[in-house]
Scaffold this motif. Structure first.
Motif, mmCIF file in Angstrom:
data_model
loop_
_atom_site.group_PDB
_atom_site.id
_atom_site.type_symbol
_atom_site.label_atom_id
_atom_site.label_comp_id
_atom_site.label_asym_id
_atom_site.label_seq_id
_atom_site.Cartn_x
_atom_site.Cartn_y
_atom_site.Cartn_z
ATOM 1 N N TRP A 219 2.871 2.868 -0.684
ATOM 2 C CA TRP A 219 2.528 3.196 0.706
ATOM 3 C C TRP A 219 1.907 1.986 1.415
ATOM 4 O O TRP A 219 2.127 1.776 2.607
ATOM 5 C CB TRP A 219 1.564 4.378 0.709
ATOM 6 C CG TRP A 219 1.155 4.823 2.073
ATOM 7 C CD1 TRP A 219 1.942 5.374 3.028
ATOM 8 C CD2 TRP A 219 -0.164 4.747 2.645
ATOM 9 N NE1 TRP A 219 1.200 5.657 4.163
ATOM 10 C CE2 TRP A 219 -0.090 5.281 3.948
ATOM 11 C CE3 TRP A 219 -1.385 4.290 2.171
ATOM 12 C CZ2 TRP A 219 -1.193 5.357 4.785
ATOM 13 C CZ3 TRP A 219 -2.497 4.379 3.004
ATOM 14 C CH2 TRP A 219 -2.390 4.901 4.287
ATOM 15 N N PHE A 220 1.142 1.171 0.673
ATOM 16 C CA PHE A 220 0.537 -0.024 1.261
ATOM 17 C C PHE A 220 1.547 -1.150 1.449
ATOM 18 O O PHE A 220 1.349 -2.023 2.296
ATOM 19 C CB PHE A 220 -0.604 -0.530 0.365
ATOM 20 C CG PHE A 220 -1.838 0.315 0.391
ATOM 21 C CD1 PHE A 220 -2.833 0.095 1.328
ATOM 22 C CD2 PHE A 220 -2.005 1.352 -0.511
ATOM 23 C CE1 PHE A 220 -3.980 0.875 1.357
ATOM 24 C CE2 PHE A 220 -3.147 2.144 -0.494
ATOM 25 C CZ PHE A 220 -4.134 1.907 0.443
ATOM 26 N N GLY A 429 -4.147 -0.642 -4.084
ATOM 27 C CA GLY A 429 -3.311 -0.875 -2.906
ATOM 28 C C GLY A 429 -4.008 -1.705 -1.852
ATOM 29 O O GLY A 429 -3.387 -2.559 -1.207
ATOM 30 N N VAL A 430 -5.303 -1.468 -1.647
ATOM 31 C CA VAL A 430 -6.066 -2.275 -0.685
ATOM 32 C C VAL A 430 -6.073 -3.744 -1.116
ATOM 33 O O VAL A 430 -5.913 -4.657 -0.295
ATOM 34 C CB VAL A 430 -7.508 -1.737 -0.559
ATOM 35 C CG1 VAL A 430 -8.376 -2.682 0.246
ATOM 36 C CG2 VAL A 430 -7.493 -0.356 0.083
ATOM 37 N N ILE A 431 -6.252 -3.980 -2.412
ATOM 38 C CA ILE A 431 -6.244 -5.363 -2.914
ATOM 39 C C ILE A 431 -4.876 -6.006 -2.712
ATOM 40 O O ILE A 431 -4.761 -7.163 -2.273
ATOM 41 C CB ILE A 431 -6.651 -5.388 -4.402
ATOM 42 C CG1 ILE A 431 -8.056 -4.829 -4.586
ATOM 43 C CG2 ILE A 431 -6.571 -6.809 -4.949
ATOM 44 C CD1 ILE A 431 -8.480 -4.722 -6.040
ATOM 45 N N LEU A 432 -3.809 -5.267 -3.021
ATOM 46 C CA LEU A 432 -2.463 -5.814 -2.867
ATOM 47 C C LEU A 432 -2.149 -6.133 -1.410
ATOM 48 O O LEU A 432 -1.494 -7.142 -1.114
ATOM 49 C CB LEU A 432 -1.433 -4.830 -3.422
ATOM 50 C CG LEU A 432 -1.527 -4.472 -4.905
ATOM 51 C CD1 LEU A 432 -0.347 -3.617 -5.321
ATOM 52 C CD2 LEU A 432 -1.605 -5.724 -5.767
ATOM 53 N N LYS A 433 -2.598 -5.282 -0.515
ATOM 54 C CA LYS A 433 -2.357 -5.539 0.910
ATOM 55 C C LYS A 433 -3.094 -6.785 1.368
ATOM 56 O O LYS A 433 -2.570 -7.585 2.155
ATOM 57 C CB LYS A 433 -2.792 -4.323 1.728
ATOM 58 C CG LYS A 433 -2.326 -4.368 3.184
ATOM 59 C CD LYS A 433 -2.608 -3.071 3.881
ATOM 60 C CE LYS A 433 -2.077 -3.084 5.317
ATOM 61 N NZ LYS A 433 -0.606 -3.170 5.362
ATOM 62 N N ALA A 434 -4.319 -6.989 0.857
ATOM 63 C CA ALA A 434 -5.071 -8.199 1.203
ATOM 64 C C ALA A 434 -4.400 -9.443 0.628
ATOM 65 O O ALA A 434 -4.419 -10.507 1.248
ATOM 66 C CB ALA A 434 -6.506 -8.077 0.689
ATOM 67 N N LEU A 435 -3.789 -9.310 -0.549
ATOM 68 C CA LEU A 435 -3.143 -10.465 -1.188
ATOM 69 C C LEU A 435 -1.838 -10.865 -0.495
ATOM 70 O O LEU A 435 -1.286 -11.917 -0.813
ATOM 71 C CB LEU A 435 -2.861 -10.153 -2.664
ATOM 72 C CG LEU A 435 -4.082 -10.141 -3.594
ATOM 73 C CD1 LEU A 435 -3.681 -9.730 -5.004
ATOM 74 C CD2 LEU A 435 -4.746 -11.515 -3.615
ATOM 75 N N LYS A 436 -1.341 -10.032 0.414
ATOM 76 C CA LYS A 436 -0.144 -10.425 1.171
ATOM 77 C C LYS A 436 -0.402 -11.661 2.015
ATOM 78 O O LYS A 436 0.524 -12.378 2.394
ATOM 79 C CB LYS A 436 0.321 -9.265 2.054
ATOM 80 C CG LYS A 436 0.846 -8.075 1.271
ATOM 81 C CD LYS A 436 1.261 -6.935 2.184
ATOM 82 C CE LYS A 436 2.553 -7.255 2.919
ATOM 83 N NZ LYS A 436 3.057 -6.100 3.689
ATOM 84 N N LYS A 437 -1.676 -11.940 2.302
ATOM 85 C CA LYS A 437 -2.022 -13.136 3.067
ATOM 86 C C LYS A 437 -2.020 -14.387 2.189
ATOM 87 O O LYS A 437 -2.084 -15.504 2.706
ATOM 88 C CB LYS A 437 -3.395 -12.966 3.707
ATOM 89 C CG LYS A 437 -3.479 -11.790 4.677
ATOM 90 C CD LYS A 437 -4.884 -11.645 5.239
ATOM 91 C CE LYS A 437 -4.976 -10.468 6.193
ATOM 92 N NZ LYS A 437 -6.356 -10.276 6.732
ATOM 93 N N VAL A 438 -1.959 -14.204 0.866
ATOM 94 C CA VAL A 438 -1.964 -15.339 -0.063
ATOM 95 C C VAL A 438 -0.579 -15.413 -0.707
ATOM 96 O O VAL A 438 -0.332 -14.857 -1.771
ATOM 97 C CB VAL A 438 -3.045 -15.179 -1.148
ATOM 98 C CG1 VAL A 438 -3.082 -16.403 -2.048
ATOM 99 C CG2 VAL A 438 -4.406 -14.924 -0.519
ATOM 100 N N GLY A 439 0.315 -16.084 -0.052
ATOM 101 C CA GLY A 439 1.657 -16.238 -0.606
ATOM 102 C C GLY A 439 2.458 -14.964 -0.631
ATOM 103 O O GLY A 439 3.312 -14.783 -1.503
ATOM 104 N N GLY A 440 2.189 -14.048 0.290
ATOM 105 C CA GLY A 440 2.945 -12.806 0.340
ATOM 106 C C GLY A 440 4.400 -13.039 0.715
ATOM 107 O O GLY A 440 4.774 -14.079 1.258
ATOM 108 N N LEU A 441 5.220 -12.056 0.438
ATOM 109 C CA LEU A 441 6.650 -12.184 0.703
ATOM 110 C C LEU A 441 6.946 -12.094 2.194
ATOM 111 O O LEU A 441 6.381 -11.250 2.896
ATOM 112 C CB LEU A 441 7.418 -11.085 -0.038
ATOM 113 C CG LEU A 441 7.414 -11.156 -1.569
ATOM 114 C CD1 LEU A 441 8.059 -9.906 -2.140
ATOM 115 C CD2 LEU A 441 8.142 -12.392 -2.049
#
Length: 600
Positions: A219-220, A429-441
């Motif tokens: 969902w995130f 999910g919150v962590i994964l969404k934040a990590l999109k700013k670090v080399g996210g697809l």
């Protein structure tokens, strides 16, 4: 490839560095804790008090340690194959994502198998203290069963990975592999160690938990670009490999459900019920997929690869119970029907209404059959408590550990598993969404191996590139823009802009000339006469000669290709007419003229 093309964007370099640092720190952490806290399982005997005859008997049999190895290692091997081969190849159906499906399954499952020994040991130590009192043990003994628990946990993580397949970076998967086992064993501590719920094959703890956790983090990670991405589609070759994964899972699923079942009759029932249920779900899959089949009465490979396994999932909780062989077949058939219906109707509904994109359909293969099996276990427990003649006294005590509260405890464990999975999924999910700013697809990198892997020259490319490099016939289309006839049938693009076509053609020409330059340079570098005679030649002059030879080779090959073309070309299709606006035509008098709809 130039140095500029090798350079990663700053965000990608950050992602790579963070990934390597966390993985290295994790491994150092494992080495230290395993060295300090973990010990091998051993026979709990006082060797000094044994008689020579008892020592000889112990030497011959190997004691309880060898007994555990004999009883479990065969199952351990089968489940090992299921996790690393079966789950990995099952997810290779995407046309450009085979490396990532196999590679991430490999590294994350290996990480989880290590990590699980420590987490399981922690909860086991706490449970032992709660039951027996005293101080916490200073060490933890690692047995064959503990290693098996690590594989079960890896299975739950791989189920979650299936929900977000193609939309995660290596760093994001590393975070999932570190945090999900904590929630997984917390759920086991409550349901297995305290409530003593019946779940011999992980229907609740693996399938139900893993699917809900995966759908929550999905969902995130779901957005419009990922839902509209054309690379979220299978390939013919990819489906071959995915079917291989299905067959390995199908053949070894009885081992998955019987590995930790009580020895004797319960273990045999676990094998028999699982096998019969799998055969029934396979039959149901072929019936329902042809019944609907996008209303074309054709078989859908997605259904065959996944829904045929639903019979193994639905037996997860109660495979070792006396449910009657007919009941096992009925449950498998029902699970197969519901799984196919889920792929046809429920998955699109979840994506449209709740913005949950489930790449592999874990909701249909793991959640729904797992939930049905969990409810069936409650019913079977209630029936067994009311008809004790179904079991002998020994197996009754092994199965119904919670006594008269067994059915009630199983119902509670079912919904506790769902609740912990949602809570853990929200946290991760919150962590994964934040990590999109670090080399996210980026949008063009979804479902692509090339975002994080070196790919070979035959990595699937757009149709124009393949046609240009291999002199293949272009696909033709009918009036409805459907591809017909021979040609490359990969991915269609609308190229109505003539300027864009010219830029692409020039780009391909430059790439081909660069390739020829490389070939000439390599050939002349190995030619001794060239290296001896021109050793003092200026480097710039040498580069000019190489470029000249490359361009000459390119013109020669192009001329040779045009001379071998047939003089009478067939009538141009709509596809080529629309994409060759500067083509040449011949009038009635035989003269050639340039017009927007003529052929070059």
């Amino acid at each position: 490839m130039s140095k500029e093309e090798h350079k990663l964007p700053l965000s990608k370099r950050k992602e790579s560095i963070i990934f390597m640092m966390i993985l290295f720190a994790f491994q150092v952490f494992m080495v230290v804790l395993f060295s300090v806290w973990v010990r091998y399982s051993k026979n709990e005997v006082n060797y000094g008090a044994l008689t020579p005859q008892e020592l000889a008997e112990l030497e011959a049999t190997g004691g309880v340690v060898q007994e555990e190895v004999t009883n479990i290692y065969g199952y351990f091997r089968d489940i090992n194959i299921m996790i690393f081969f079966g789950f990995g190849f099952l997810m290779t159906f995407l046309r450009r994502y085979g490396y990532s499906a196999l590679g991430y399954t490999f590294i994350i499952s290996a990480l989880v198998a290590q990590w699980s020994v420590l987490i399981y040991g922690f909860f086991e130590t706490v449970d032992h203290k709660n039951d027996h009192g005293g101080d916490y043990a200073s060490t933890f003994e690692m047995s064959q069963t503990v290693l098996l628990q690590g594989l079960f946990c890896a299975g739950a993580v791989m189920i979650s990975y299936g929900a977000v397949l193609g939309r995660v970076t290596p760093l994001q998967m590393l975070v999932v592999g570190i945090f999900e086992p904590i929630f997984y064993f917390l759920n086991m501590f409550i349901g297995e160690m305290n409530l003593e719920a019946i779940d011999v094959g992980g229907g609740m703890y693996i399938h139900l938990f893993g699917s809900v956790f995966g759908l929550t983090i999905a969902w995130f990670l779901t957005d419009k670009k990922s839902k509209d991405c054309e690379d979220n589609s299978p390939s013919y070759t990819g489906d071959y490999f995915a079917m291989a994964g299905t067959l390995f899972l199908w053949m070894m699923w009885p081992s998955f459900n019987a590995a930790i079942a009580p020895l004797g009759e319960p273990q045999f029932r676990a094998i028999a019920n699982t096998f019969l249920s799998l055969t029934a779900s396979t039959i149901a899959t072929f019936i329902v997929t042809r019944l609907f089949g996008h209303l074309g009465h054709k078989i859908d490979m997605v259904h065959v690869q996944n829904s045929s396994l639903a019979g193994g999932v639905v037996q997860g909780c109660l495979a070792h119970m006396n449910i009657n062989p007919g009941g096992a077949i009925g449950m498998g058939f029902l699970a197969g029907v519901i799984s196919v219906i889920g792929y046809l109707f429920i998955s699109p509904f979840l994506q449209r209404r709740f913005n949950i994109q489930d790449t592999c359909g874990v909701h249909n293969l793991h959640f729904m059959p797992g939930f049905i099996g969990s409810i069936a276990a409650c019913i079977a427990a209630w029936k067994g408590l009311n008809d004790k003649s179904l079991y002998n006294p020994i197996e009754f005590n092994q199965i119904f550990r919670a006594g008269e509260d067994q059915a009630r405890n199983n119902a509670a464990a079912t919904f506790i598993s769902i609740g912990i999975a949602i809570a853990g999924g929200l946290f991760v999910g919150v962590i994964l969404k934040a990590l999109k700013k670090v080399g996210g697809l980026k949008a063009k990198q979804y479902y692509q191996d090339s975002a994080f892997w070196h790919v070979p020259i035959d990595y699937p490319k757009d149709v124009e590139y393949v046609v240009e490099q291999n002199n293949l016939p272009m696909p033709t289309t009918d009036n409805g823009d459907n591809v017909v006839g021979d040609g490359v049938e990969m991915k269609k693009h609308n190229n109505n802009n003539n300027n864009n076509n010219n830029k692409k053609e020039n780009g391909y020409r430059r790439d081909l000339i660069r390739l020829l330059e490389t070939l000439v340079r390599n050939e002349q570098s190995t030619d001794s006469s060239y290296s001896d005679s021109d050793s003092s030649e200026d480097e710039e002059e040498k580069e000019r000669r190489i470029r000249k030879l490359a361009k000459k080779s390119y013109r020669r090959s192009k001329k040779s290709h045009s001379e071998h073309q047939p003089q009478h070309q067939p009538e141009e299709s709509n596809f080529n007419k629309n994409n060759n606006p500067t083509a040449e035509t011949t009038d009635n008098g035989g003269s050639s003229t340039n017009s927007p709809n003529s052929k070059v």
